[in-house]
Design an enzyme around this catalytic site. Sequence first.
Site, PDB file in Angstrom:
ATOM      1  N   HIS A   1      -3.296  -6.155   3.003  1.00 17.40           N
ATOM      2  CA  HIS A   1      -2.217  -4.977   2.859  1.00 17.40           C
ATOM      3  C   HIS A   1      -0.931  -6.273   2.931  1.00 17.40           C
ATOM      4  O   HIS A   1      -1.202  -6.972   3.488  1.00 17.40           O
ATOM      5  CB  HIS A   1      -2.323  -4.469   4.459  1.00 17.40           C
ATOM      6  CG  HIS A   1      -1.832  -5.401   5.175  1.00 17.40           C
ATOM      7  ND1 HIS A   1      -3.050  -5.237   5.815  1.00 17.40           N
ATOM      8  CD2 HIS A   1      -1.042  -5.723   6.522  1.00 17.40           C
ATOM      9  CE1 HIS A   1      -2.611  -6.784   7.368  1.00 17.40           C
ATOM     10  NE2 HIS A   1      -1.375  -6.722   7.222  1.00 17.40           N
TER      11      HIS A   1
ATOM     12  N   HIS B   1       4.140 -10.067   1.946  1.00 17.47           N
ATOM     13  CA  HIS B   1       2.747 -11.054   1.917  1.00 17.47           C
ATOM     14  C   HIS B   1       1.805  -9.886   2.058  1.00 17.47           C
ATOM     15  O   HIS B   1       1.710  -9.664   2.944  1.00 17.47           O
ATOM     16  CB  HIS B   1       3.032 -12.995   2.501  1.00 17.47           C
ATOM     17  CG  HIS B   1       2.568 -12.274   3.480  1.00 17.47           C
ATOM     18  ND1 HIS B   1       3.777 -12.440   4.802  1.00 17.47           N
ATOM     19  CD2 HIS B   1       1.354 -12.364   5.239  1.00 17.47           C
ATOM     20  CE1 HIS B   1       3.479 -12.102   6.280  1.00 17.47           C
ATOM     21  NE2 HIS B   1       2.224 -12.542   5.923  1.00 17.47           N
TER      22      HIS B   1
END
Length: 175
Positions: free
Chosen positions: A43, A125
């Site tokens: 995620h 990220h």
Amino acid sequence: MSESKRLFFALEIPGDVQQHIVRWRAEQFPVEAGRPIAAANLHITLAFLGDVSEEKQRILAAQASRIAQPGFQLRLDDAGHWPRSRVVWLGPRQAPRGLLQLANLLRAQAARSGCAQSPQPFHPHVTLLRNAQHRVALPPPGFGWTFPVDAFVLYESLFEQGRTRYKPVDRWLLK
Ligand code: 2AM
């Protein structure tokens, strides 16, 4: 008193992209490079909230539900290693404006509700490997996955039977 939950706002990675990424990761990084994150747990965190009471969760969810902004395309085409946090990550070379706007808003709302936000600049990220304590050879440029982002999610971080699991508890559309 109600129990608190460990919560964070994040973007989901579509299931097919998760599968492509874990296959590519297995080809690119040797097993000793670090501990791979399970495909279903991949995620992009937008705002980390920490341990949150039920009442604060309600307030944060109500604020999130009032966010009105369009979706965007996201391309993950950059990778790096942060030795201090011992993380190998995947991210966008160029973060879309919509992503930065959404994260800034959620982080500002979280801070106003007393959820301390990291003073580090936000760097979107996907954590690929943890415990990456040694130097890691990064994949050569040329990889990349693009997908539409049309929602953001409130996740609960659970630790069950020795494993971390991120459970979606709320979801809002971007439109
Ligand atoms: P990471 O993957 O870079 O470690 C669930 O733990 C998610 O919240 C992860 O994406 C993690 O980021 C992020 N996270 C955990 N603690 C955090 C903190 N103190 N500040 C910002 N993000 C955090």
